[in-house]
Write a protein that holds these residues in place. Structure first.
Motif, PDB file in Angstrom:
ATOM      1  N   ALA A 288       0.832  -1.213   0.000  1.00 44.45           N
ATOM      2  CA  ALA A 288       0.000   0.000   0.000  1.00 44.45           C
ATOM      3  C   ALA A 288       0.861   1.256   0.000  1.00 44.45           C
ATOM      4  O   ALA A 288       0.585   2.222  -0.718  1.00 44.45           O
ATOM      5  CB  ALA A 288      -0.939  -0.012   1.211  1.00 44.45           C
ATOM      6  N   MET A 292       0.753   4.084  -2.978  1.00 38.62           N
ATOM      7  CA  MET A 292       0.409   5.467  -2.631  1.00 38.62           C
ATOM      8  C   MET A 292       1.561   6.423  -2.945  1.00 38.62           C
ATOM      9  O   MET A 292       1.341   7.548  -3.398  1.00 38.62           O
ATOM     10  CB  MET A 292       0.014   5.547  -1.155  1.00 38.62           C
ATOM     11  CG  MET A 292      -1.330   4.915  -0.853  1.00 38.62           C
ATOM     12  SD  MET A 292      -1.918   5.200   0.846  1.00 38.62           S
ATOM     13  CE  MET A 292      -0.722   4.232   1.776  1.00 38.62           C
ATOM     14  N   THR A 293       2.782   5.965  -2.711  1.00 38.96           N
ATOM     15  CA  THR A 293       3.939   6.801  -3.040  1.00 38.96           C
ATOM     16  C   THR A 293       4.036   7.020  -4.543  1.00 38.96           C
ATOM     17  O   THR A 293       4.302   8.140  -5.005  1.00 38.96           O
ATOM     18  CB  THR A 293       5.235   6.150  -2.528  1.00 38.96           C
ATOM     19  OG1 THR A 293       5.134   5.929  -1.116  1.00 38.96           O
ATOM     20  CG2 THR A 293       6.438   7.032  -2.815  1.00 38.96           C
ATOM     21  N   LEU A 295       1.662   7.001  -6.643  1.00 40.42           N
ATOM     22  CA  LEU A 295       0.558   7.861  -7.074  1.00 40.42           C
ATOM     23  C   LEU A 295       0.752   9.318  -6.668  1.00 40.42           C
ATOM     24  O   LEU A 295       0.075  10.201  -7.194  1.00 40.42           O
ATOM     25  CB  LEU A 295      -0.764   7.343  -6.499  1.00 40.42           C
ATOM     26  CG  LEU A 295      -1.303   6.039  -7.103  1.00 40.42           C
ATOM     27  CD1 LEU A 295      -2.431   5.479  -6.248  1.00 40.42           C
ATOM     28  CD2 LEU A 295      -1.776   6.257  -8.538  1.00 40.42           C
ATOM     29  N   SER A 296       1.692   9.569  -5.743  1.00 41.96           N
ATOM     30  CA  SER A 296       1.834  10.919  -5.205  1.00 41.96           C
ATOM     31  C   SER A 296       2.781  11.802  -6.005  1.00 41.96           C
ATOM     32  O   SER A 296       2.846  13.009  -5.771  1.00 41.96           O
ATOM     33  CB  SER A 296       2.317  10.858  -3.755  1.00 41.96           C
ATOM     34  OG  SER A 296       3.628  10.316  -3.688  1.00 41.96           O
ATOM     35  N   HIS A 302      10.103   9.523  -5.665  1.00 41.51           N
ATOM     36  CA  HIS A 302       8.849   8.764  -5.602  1.00 41.51           C
ATOM     37  C   HIS A 302       9.032   7.359  -6.152  1.00 41.51           C
ATOM     38  O   HIS A 302       8.567   6.374  -5.562  1.00 41.51           O
ATOM     39  CB  HIS A 302       7.750   9.491  -6.376  1.00 41.51           C
ATOM     40  CG  HIS A 302       7.380  10.824  -5.805  1.00 41.51           C
ATOM     41  ND1 HIS A 302       7.840  12.014  -6.324  1.00 41.51           N
ATOM     42  CD2 HIS A 302       6.611  11.167  -4.737  1.00 41.51           C
ATOM     43  CE1 HIS A 302       7.360  13.025  -5.624  1.00 41.51           C
ATOM     44  NE2 HIS A 302       6.609  12.537  -4.638  1.00 41.51           N
ATOM     45  N   GLN A 366      -0.419   6.280 -13.462  1.00 35.48           N
ATOM     46  CA  GLN A 366      -1.396   6.320 -12.375  1.00 35.48           C
ATOM     47  C   GLN A 366      -2.299   5.089 -12.413  1.00 35.48           C
ATOM     48  O   GLN A 366      -2.562   4.462 -11.383  1.00 35.48           O
ATOM     49  CB  GLN A 366      -2.251   7.591 -12.493  1.00 35.48           C
ATOM     50  CG  GLN A 366      -1.467   8.894 -12.373  1.00 35.48           C
ATOM     51  CD  GLN A 366      -1.233   9.298 -10.931  1.00 35.48           C
ATOM     52  OE1 GLN A 366      -2.070   9.077 -10.074  1.00 35.48           O
ATOM     53  NE2 GLN A 366      -0.091   9.904 -10.658  1.00 35.48           N
ATOM     54  N   ASN A 369      -0.741   1.797 -11.082  1.00 31.35           N
ATOM     55  CA  ASN A 369      -0.749   1.645  -9.627  1.00 31.35           C
ATOM     56  C   ASN A 369      -2.159   1.471  -9.066  1.00 31.35           C
ATOM     57  O   ASN A 369      -2.357   0.776  -8.063  1.00 31.35           O
ATOM     58  CB  ASN A 369      -0.058   2.844  -8.986  1.00 31.35           C
ATOM     59  CG  ASN A 369       1.443   2.825  -9.195  1.00 31.35           C
ATOM     60  OD1 ASN A 369       2.178   2.161  -8.475  1.00 31.35           O
ATOM     61  ND2 ASN A 369       1.911   3.541 -10.213  1.00 31.35           N
ATOM     62  N   GLN A 370      -3.138   2.074  -9.706  1.00 31.26           N
ATOM     63  CA  GLN A 370      -4.527   1.859  -9.286  1.00 31.26           C
ATOM     64  C   GLN A 370      -4.942   0.411  -9.526  1.00 31.26           C
ATOM     65  O   GLN A 370      -5.631  -0.201  -8.692  1.00 31.26           O
ATOM     66  CB  GLN A 370      -5.439   2.821 -10.034  1.00 31.26           C
ATOM     67  CG  GLN A 370      -5.274   4.283  -9.608  1.00 31.26           C
ATOM     68  CD  GLN A 370      -5.945   5.257 -10.546  1.00 31.26           C
ATOM     69  OE1 GLN A 370      -6.466   4.875 -11.592  1.00 31.26           O
ATOM     70  NE2 GLN A 370      -5.927   6.539 -10.203  1.00 31.26           N
ATOM     71  N   PHE A 373      -3.529  -1.720  -6.910  1.00 33.20           N
ATOM     72  CA  PHE A 373      -4.306  -1.589  -5.676  1.00 33.20           C
ATOM     73  C   PHE A 373      -5.472  -2.577  -5.656  1.00 33.20           C
ATOM     74  O   PHE A 373      -5.833  -3.113  -4.602  1.00 33.20           O
ATOM     75  CB  PHE A 373      -4.831  -0.164  -5.519  1.00 33.20           C
ATOM     76  CG  PHE A 373      -4.236   0.573  -4.363  1.00 33.20           C
ATOM     77  CD1 PHE A 373      -4.310   0.052  -3.081  1.00 33.20           C
ATOM     78  CD2 PHE A 373      -3.592   1.788  -4.551  1.00 33.20           C
ATOM     79  CE1 PHE A 373      -3.762   0.728  -2.001  1.00 33.20           C
ATOM     80  CE2 PHE A 373      -3.031   2.479  -3.483  1.00 33.20           C
ATOM     81  CZ  PHE A 373      -3.120   1.945  -2.205  1.00 33.20           C
TER      82      PHE A 373
END
Length: 399
Positions: A288, A292-293, A295-296, A302, A366, A369-370, A373
């Motif tokens: 996780a 999240m990293t 996506l940031s 990153h 993006q 990574n989604q 998830f």
């Protein structure tokens, strides 16, 4: 001394294998972008190498059983050298088809290397086997510190053609496997993978085994853990190239590989101390953090932090899942159960690595990574249900 000499030699062979694996992950996709008729297929060479590894793991074990560990290691290395040379020529000629064929051929080498740790365990007394396995893995970890420097050296030698030096390096390092393998003793004889106390008639039907909650959780964590890692890792060098920071991708992959294998020094102890359920959850949390990293932001930091967390998540989930798998089968069942597990793990990983290129090209970093998830949510939900059910049974037992 003969026993521990084998462990040291196999650690050197493991270093060569890891160097080749890092080269495939980092440069096969980049070479695919340059040669593929459509960028969506850039990660196809990486996918083919994983699928080939999955398909040749069992045959390589059979070959070693009928001949010897040493013969199997030599055979895998010979095919690996041919593979690297073919990929070198593919990069030089700009042939995507030859690049894919070369990637497909690397599978037997990578599958033979999966047995280095088992050969090390066979070379020492049973009570020293876990240390032998750890030492072999650390051999590869140490090599990872030097691989980026060697990439740059070979890249400078063949600077006229992008990525050609990396595959020349792969050919050289695979050829180096023949040196430690030549001195292995007594692994020149056929070995017996069976057990004197394990009778085939004592094995349960596969249907009964795979319906066990423990088997499902073990496979889900090993397969999806490997798939999430491969999915994001395969896309990372391509995404960094798109973000114009591709020159930093070798260092990012290096940090990722270190994070994958370094925890192996203490993962077993943590499982004994805190239990499988807790370690699997920690692995999910690390995944996780990675997503999240990623996506940031799209700076080097990153990518670096995300890939380190990705490696930690893979280690806890893969080691935890593998440990759980050993608890749901008997000696008579282990061959079939472990074979099915390996097939599911590498098949899922192969699909994930190919999908990484497609999704990255069509929808962007993006979305990669989604999508990862989503896999994490599935693995976490199944693991949570299993863990909570086990804790409930334990409480009822105490009552």
């Amino acid at each position: 001394m003969t026993q521990y000499r084998n462990v040291i030699l196999l650690a050197l062979a493991q270093a060569c294998f890891l160097a080749t694996s890092m080269t495939m992950v980092t440069f096969a996709g980049l070479a695919g972008i340059a040669a593929a008729p459509d960028p969506k297929y850039a990660t196809l060479p990486v996918t083919l190498s994983i699928v080939s590894t999955a398909l040749t793991t069992a045959p390589m074990s059979i070959i070693m059983q009928r001949t010897s560990r040493r013969f199997g290691f030599r055979l895998g290395a010979a095919i690996g050298v041919l593979s690297a040379l073919m990929m070198t020529y593919a990069v030089y000629s700009g042939s995507f088809i030859l690049l894919c064929v070369g990637a497909l051929m690397v599978g037997p080498f990578q599958s033979s290397a999966q047995y280095y740790r088992f050969a090390a365990a066979e070379s020492v007394p049973a009570d020293k086997s876990s240390r032998a396995i750890s030492f072999v893995l650390i051999g590869g970890l140490v090599a990872s510190f030097f691989v980026p420097t060697l990439w740059r050296f070979f890249g400078d030698l063949f600077e006229g053609v992008d990525y050609m030096g990396a595959f020349v390096f792969a050919a050289v390092v695979v050829a180096c496997v023949f040196i430690p393998v030549a001195f292995l003793r007594p692994l020149e004889e056929a070995f017996d993978v069976g057990s004197d106390n394990a009778k085939e008639e004592d094995a349960r039907p596969m249907g009964a085994i795979v319906r066990q909650p423990g088997f499902i959780v073990a496979v889900v964590n090993a397969a999806l853990g490997y798939a999430m890692m491969s999915f994001v890792m395969t896309a990372t060098p391509l995404a960094m190239e798109i973000c114009r920071i591709g020159e930093a991708s070798p260092e990012v992959i290096q940090q990722h590989v270190i994070a994958m294998f370094l925890p192996s020094l203490f993962t077993g102890f943590l499982i004994q101390r805190f239990g499988l359920f807790s370690i699997l959850l920690v692995g999910h949390m690390a995944f996780a953090v990675a997503f999240m990293t990623a996506l940031s932001g799209i700076e080097v930091m990153h990518f670096s932090v995300a890939l380190i967390a990705l490696g930690l998540g893979w280690n806890f989930c893969f080691v935890g899942g593998t440990t759980l798998l050993t608890r749901v089968h008997t000696q008579a069942e282990k061959g079939r159960v472990q074979g099915l597990n390996e097939f599911l793990v590498f098949s899922t990983t192969g699909v994930a690595s190919f999908a990484a290129g497609l999704i990255l090209n069509l929808y962007g970093w993006q979305t990669v990574n989604q999508a990862a998830f989503v896999m994490l949510v599935i693995a976490s939900a199944i693991t949570l249900v299993w863990g909570m059910a086990g804790q409930l049974r334990a409480r009822r037992g105490r009552l």
